[in-house]
Design a protein around this motif. Structure first.
Motif, PDB file in Angstrom:
ATOM      1  N   ASN A   1     -72.196 -57.894  10.933  1.00 40.96           N
ATOM      2  CA  ASN A   1     -73.118 -58.826  10.294  1.00 40.96           C
ATOM      3  C   ASN A   1     -73.301 -60.059  11.172  1.00 40.96           C
ATOM      4  O   ASN A   1     -72.335 -60.609  11.696  1.00 40.96           O
ATOM      5  CB  ASN A   1     -72.520 -59.241   8.930  1.00 40.96           C
TER       6      ASN A   1
ATOM      7  N   ALA B   1     -74.939 -63.810  11.022  1.00 42.19           N
ATOM      8  CA  ALA B   1     -75.555 -64.843  10.183  1.00 42.19           C
ATOM      9  C   ALA B   1     -76.231 -65.840  11.116  1.00 42.19           C
ATOM     10  O   ALA B   1     -75.593 -66.369  12.033  1.00 42.19           O
ATOM     11  CB  ALA B   1     -74.481 -65.525   9.349  1.00 42.19           C
TER      12      ALA B   1
ATOM     13  N   ILE C   1     -78.039 -69.376  11.398  1.00 45.88           N
ATOM     14  CA  ILE C   1     -78.301 -70.632  10.686  1.00 45.88           C
ATOM     15  C   ILE C   1     -79.513 -71.271  11.369  1.00 45.88           C
ATOM     16  O   ILE C   1     -79.483 -71.576  12.568  1.00 45.88           O
ATOM     17  CB  ILE C   1     -77.077 -71.564  10.746  1.00 45.88           C
TER      18      ILE C   1
ATOM     19  N   ASP D   1     -78.609 -61.868   8.692  1.00 42.70           N
ATOM     20  CA  ASP D   1     -78.855 -62.735   7.536  1.00 42.70           C
ATOM     21  C   ASP D   1     -79.295 -64.098   8.036  1.00 42.70           C
ATOM     22  O   ASP D   1     -78.794 -64.577   9.048  1.00 42.70           O
ATOM     23  CB  ASP D   1     -77.558 -62.929   6.726  1.00 42.70           C
ATOM     24  N   TYR D   2     -80.189 -64.724   7.299  1.00 38.57           N
ATOM     25  CA  TYR D   2     -80.627 -66.066   7.671  1.00 38.57           C
ATOM     26  C   TYR D   2     -80.135 -67.057   6.638  1.00 38.57           C
ATOM     27  O   TYR D   2     -80.275 -66.848   5.437  1.00 38.57           O
ATOM     28  CB  TYR D   2     -82.161 -66.129   7.764  1.00 38.57           C
ATOM     29  N   ILE D   3     -79.515 -68.102   7.123  1.00 40.73           N
ATOM     30  CA  ILE D   3     -79.119 -69.198   6.228  1.00 40.73           C
ATOM     31  C   ILE D   3     -80.061 -70.350   6.585  1.00 40.73           C
ATOM     32  O   ILE D   3     -79.965 -70.926   7.679  1.00 40.73           O
ATOM     33  CB  ILE D   3     -77.645 -69.588   6.428  1.00 40.73           C
TER      34      ILE D   3
ATOM     35  N   LYS E   1     -71.872 -71.047   2.116  1.00 38.77           N
ATOM     36  CA  LYS E   1     -72.336 -69.698   2.461  1.00 38.77           C
ATOM     37  C   LYS E   1     -71.534 -69.127   3.645  1.00 38.77           C
ATOM     38  O   LYS E   1     -71.208 -67.942   3.660  1.00 38.77           O
ATOM     39  CB  LYS E   1     -73.827 -69.736   2.795  1.00 38.77           C
ATOM     40  N   ILE E   2     -71.226 -70.000   4.575  1.00 40.36           N
ATOM     41  CA  ILE E   2     -70.446 -69.550   5.749  1.00 40.36           C
ATOM     42  C   ILE E   2     -69.070 -69.060   5.318  1.00 40.36           C
ATOM     43  O   ILE E   2     -68.575 -68.017   5.768  1.00 40.36           O
ATOM     44  CB  ILE E   2     -70.295 -70.697   6.770  1.00 40.36           C
TER      45      ILE E   2
ATOM     46  N   LEU F   1     -68.864 -65.524   4.095  1.00 41.30           N
ATOM     47  CA  LEU F   1     -69.242 -64.428   5.003  1.00 41.30           C
ATOM     48  C   LEU F   1     -68.069 -63.481   5.226  1.00 41.30           C
ATOM     49  O   LEU F   1     -66.917 -63.925   5.315  1.00 41.30           O
ATOM     50  CB  LEU F   1     -69.700 -64.993   6.352  1.00 41.30           C
TER      51      LEU F   1
ATOM     52  N   SER G   1     -68.194 -60.724  10.649  1.00 39.74           N
ATOM     53  CA  SER G   1     -69.461 -61.401  10.925  1.00 39.74           C
ATOM     54  C   SER G   1     -69.305 -62.307  12.133  1.00 39.74           C
ATOM     55  O   SER G   1     -68.202 -62.709  12.498  1.00 39.74           O
ATOM     56  CB  SER G   1     -69.869 -62.270   9.732  1.00 39.74           C
TER      57      SER G   1
ATOM     58  N   ILE H   1     -71.660 -65.828  13.815  1.00 38.83           N
ATOM     59  CA  ILE H   1     -72.738 -66.758  13.446  1.00 38.83           C
ATOM     60  C   ILE H   1     -73.534 -67.101  14.699  1.00 38.83           C
ATOM     61  O   ILE H   1     -72.950 -67.310  15.770  1.00 38.83           O
ATOM     62  CB  ILE H   1     -72.159 -68.048  12.827  1.00 38.83           C
TER      63      ILE H   1
ATOM     64  N   SER I   1     -65.988 -72.459   9.389  1.00 43.34           N
ATOM     65  CA  SER I   1     -66.063 -71.021   9.636  1.00 43.34           C
ATOM     66  C   SER I   1     -64.754 -70.447  10.151  1.00 43.34           C
ATOM     67  O   SER I   1     -64.069 -71.058  10.968  1.00 43.34           O
ATOM     68  CB  SER I   1     -67.159 -70.760  10.674  1.00 43.34           C
TER      69      SER I   1
END
Ligand code: ADP
Length: 787
Positions: free
Chosen positions: A172, A174, A176, A204-206, A217-218, A221, A225, A227, A255
């Motif tokens: 995954n 993420a 940002i 995924d987009y934050i 949200k982080i 995760l 994942s 970032i 994170s």
């Protein structure tokens, strides 16, 4: 006039030649300072912007010093609406009205867009070198010939490849970001890059702007994942703008999964790293392009840089360590920042091994130390116990123990204090040893002690007197030895009180003396008893003879008995005379013996010829001896020897010895009298071949009343006084008498008289020779025992 001519030529040439230069060519004259304007999209303090500005100014300082550099910050992170740009235009128009700007360097998209729109009006004919322009599209420069610069290309594919290589289990990603045009283009590129991957990875987009929402949200995760941080604009819950660097730090601190990005300004602010854009690279390239322009290079000859060459492979050591990323997987040519000095970068295995080895070594050291300490403690304890034991033992010992150092008392046990009559050790410590030793053997004792210390030897048991505290003296027996003491040598003395033993010994000695006295008295008593019995016998025998002879003569006189002739009468008279001589001898010996005992017996010493005295005395008894069938020999090795002597006593000595020799030598035997000169003395020997004297009697023969045969039935008469008187007479002369005898072979009496002289007197001067004739009476008396 001549100068006016030159001016007209110059003016004419200028008017004709100037229109020949191309319209879009710019150069500044070397006589003026170049005026440079740096127009930044963002604000002062923005790390990316600062890195660009710093690099531009540095390059100008070194390559074109003296340039005048103005810096403008459009601050579009804070505000970026059209009205704001309109206001900025008005501000710059007002500010730079009638001011000459030779070069503009712009950073990032906002400034680039602003200049495309307003440069012609604000800074006509001023060339622009742009940098940091994302999503660059060359078509936008149509009609803008004075623009050149560096397009910023975030290397999305390279960064995605690096991130997935370092984290191959990633499922995954993420991202940002937020919904800006720049980000939109980046998102598209990212999506395309992910789609090109074989492994399926979610994207995924934050897009939230509230930092807390983003952080939450982080934190949710999944662990597989990673970032990617684009260029989000993030704000505090109260709406305050958060800088990129702060945003990066806040995100990475929240994170637990690694954060990657494409832009260099996130570096050192929590991202792992990657192929990152570099503000300083772009700033340097832009400055160098601007300097070329200012120096006259045609702008058409300075092409736009639209590639990834200005990006850097950079990684943060701290993040690599934190996420346990193997640095061997990093692309070749990567730069690692925040790494400790090289000397500290060592192989992990070696590090762990070293740490383990050090810990093991420390543990072993600790164990060895603790064992050693325990052993030392035990040894210390044992030593203390041993000391205590020895102290008690030493104190318990009945013998006194002292230590003296350099003649000073340094230690004593309880018995030692008691021996000296002291109450406590303080009375003894520091006192001189000699204070306690009787002055009598002091010097000897002192010598012995120093001798001991010098020779390191032990002194065996010896006795001396000790002076006690009260001044009384006691006998002590002690032994000593030198031994080490506080780095020097001292003397260990073991002593004991032997006063009682000494007293007992003294008592025993006196007892033995008394015993001897008693024994001697008893013996004397026995001797006396024997003597009286003997004397009675000796008196009675001649008396009986005299009485019987008198009775016979009486009977003859009365006519009761008829004698044939007068011979018989003279025989009885002779018997009476001989027995009277015998009685006289006995009485003389008794009287002389008593005189000698009481010290009244005195010599009448004169300087006389001892040879003639001995010779005459011997010859005077020749008849008596030879009548017994015994041969008498006299021998001398000198004619004359004058010594101090009592003539009468010498005669008596010789007659007594000859009488004894004649008495105990059988018929046919031999008697030898000899006299020898021994310079300081003369030796007289009376030797016979008679019966001899038993060995056990030889020592006692000179004592009073001693006779070998004491029985009343013995063959020879005698009182046992003769030899004791002879010995006394010899000793009164300062001489000595000895006996050599072998039973059955004979006896030899040897007299040694000192060859002294007495001072001459008048009467002695008359005649120092021996009277010619020896007194016949004396001979008769001495020989009266010989029947
Ligand atoms: P006494 O006055 O009775 O003669 P002495 O003292 O002269 O006694 O002698 C002591 C003893 O010593 C004698 O009784 C004898 O036993 C021994 N004695 C002395 N002279 C001789 C000798 N020449 N030979 C053997 N015995 C001797």
């Amino acid at each position: 006039m001549k100068q006016l001519k030159y001016f007209i030529v110059y003016l004419t040439l200028s008017l004709f030649l100037f229109p020949l230069f191309p319209k879009n060519v710019y150069s500044y004259t070397i006589y003026t300072k170049p005026q440079v304007l740096i127009l930044n999209s963002y604000h002062n303090g923005h790390e990316w912007t600062d890195s660009i500005v710093n690099e531009i100014t540095n390059v100008f300082k070194s390559k074109l010093p003296g340039s005048y550099i103005s810096i403008e910050y459009m601050d579009t992170k804070r505000i970026s609406n059209p009205e704001y740009f309109e206001e900025l235009y008005k501000l710059y128009k007002y500010k730079y009205y009638n001011q000459k700007i030779d070069l503009i360097i712009s950073s990032d998209n906002r400034a680039f867009d602003f200049l495309l729109e307003y440069r012609d009006e604000l800074f006509p004919n001023t060339p622009v070198v742009f940098c940091g322009v994302n999503n660059f599209n060359e078509n936008r420069l149509i009609g803008h010939e004075l623009f050149t610069g560096i397009a910023e290309n975030a290397d999305i594919k390279a960064n995605l490849d690096i991130a997935l290589k370092l984290h191959p289990k990633t499922k995954n990603i993420a991202v940002i970001t937020n919904n800006t045009s720049t980000n939109a283009a980046l998102r598209n590129n990212l999506t395309l890059a992910i789609l090109s991957k074989k492994n399926k990875v979610n994207l995924d987009y934050i897009e939230d702007t509230n930092i807390e929402v983003v952080q939450k949200k982080i934190s949710e995760l999944p662990s597989d994942s990673i970032i990617f941080l684009l260029t989000p604009v993030l704000k505090n819950p109260d709406g305050g703008l958060i800088s990129e660097t702060d945003a990066s730090r806040l995100i990475s601190s929240t994170s637990k999964i690694p954060v990657y990005s494409f832009w260099g300004y996130y570096m050192n602010n929590g991202i792992v790293g990657g192929m990152l854009t570099s503000g300083s690279n772009q700033g340097r390239q832009a400055a160098e392009m601007g300097i070329k322009l200012l120096k006259g290079t045609l702008i058409s000859n300075i092409p736009i840089i639209n590639n990834n060459n200005s990006n850097n492979l950079v990684f943060d050591y701290k993040q690599l360590q934190y996420y346990r990323i193997n640095d061997k997987l990093l692309p070749k040519g990567s730069t690692i920042i925040n790494a400790p000095p090289k000397s500290y970068i060592i192989n992990k295995q070696i590090l762990w091994f070293s740490v383990f080895a050090v810990i093991l070594l420390l543990m072993i050291t600790v164990i060895i130390l603790s064992i050693t300490i325990r052993k030392l403690k035990n040894a210390d304890k044992a030593l203390m116990e041993s000391e205590e034991r020895y102290r008690k033992l030493v104190d318990f010992l009945p013998d006194a123990i002292y230590v003296t150092h350099n003649g000073i008392m340094a230690f004593s046990n309880a018995a030692g204090l008691k021996l000296l009559g002291l109450d406590n050790i303080d009375e003894l410590m520091g006192q001189e040893v000699m204070k306690y030793i009787s002055p009598d053997p002091n010097s000897l004792q002192g010598w012995k002690m120093s001798h001991l210390l010098l020779n390191n030897s032990a002194m065996p048991l010896h006795e001396y007197k000790i002076i006690k505290k009260d001044g009384s003296e006691i006998y002590s027996e002690s032994s000593s030895i030198a031994f080490p003491w506080e780095g020097d040598r001292a003397l260990l003395i073991v002593a004991r009180d032997i006063t009682e033993r000494k007293q007992a010994e003294e008592f025993k000695r006196k007892l033995e003396e008394n015993d001897n006295l008693l024994r001697e008295t008893r013996e004397l008593d026995v001797l006396k008893t024997e003597f009286f019995a003997n004397i009675s016998h000796e008196l009675k025998t001649p008396l009986n003879v005299v009485l019987s002879s008198a009775q016979m003569l009486e009977a003859m006189n009365c006519g009761n008995i008829k004698f044939d002739n007068s011979t018989k009468m003279s025989k009885y008279i002779c018997m009476m005379k001989q027995n009277c001589f015998r009685l006289i001898r006995l009485v003389d010996n008794l009287i002389d013996s008593t005189k000698i005992d009481s010290g009244y017996f005195q010599l009448n010493l004169k300087n006389l010829d001892i040879v003639s005295i001995v010779e005459d005395t011997t010859l005077s008894v020749v008849k008596y001896i030879e009548d017994k069938g015994i041969n008498l020999i006299f021998d001398t090795e000198m004619e004359e020897k004058i010594i101090a002597c009592d003539c009468e006593k010498i005669e008596r000595i010789i007659l007594n010895l000859l009488s004894n020799a004649a008495k105990f030598t059988n018929e046919g035997g031999r008697i030898m009298v000899s006299i020898k000169d021994s310079i300081s003395s003369i030796i007289i020997s009376v030797k016979d071949t008679g019966i001899g004297i038993p060995k056990d009697k030889q020592d006692a023969i000179f004592e009073r009343f001693v006779m070998v045969d004491k029985s009343l039935e013995r063959n020879h008469l005698g009182s046992g006084l003769g030899l004791s008187i002879v010995k006394s007479l010899v000793e009164l002369h300062g001489g000595k008498i000895s006996l050599e005898s072998e039973p059955g072979c004979g006896s030899e009496f040897i007299i040694e008289l000192p060859a002294n002289l007495v001072p001459e007197t008048d009467d002695s001067n008359e005649n120092n020779s021996h009277p010619v004739k020896v007194n016949n009476n004396r001979i008769n008396i001495e020989f009266s025992d010989i029947v």
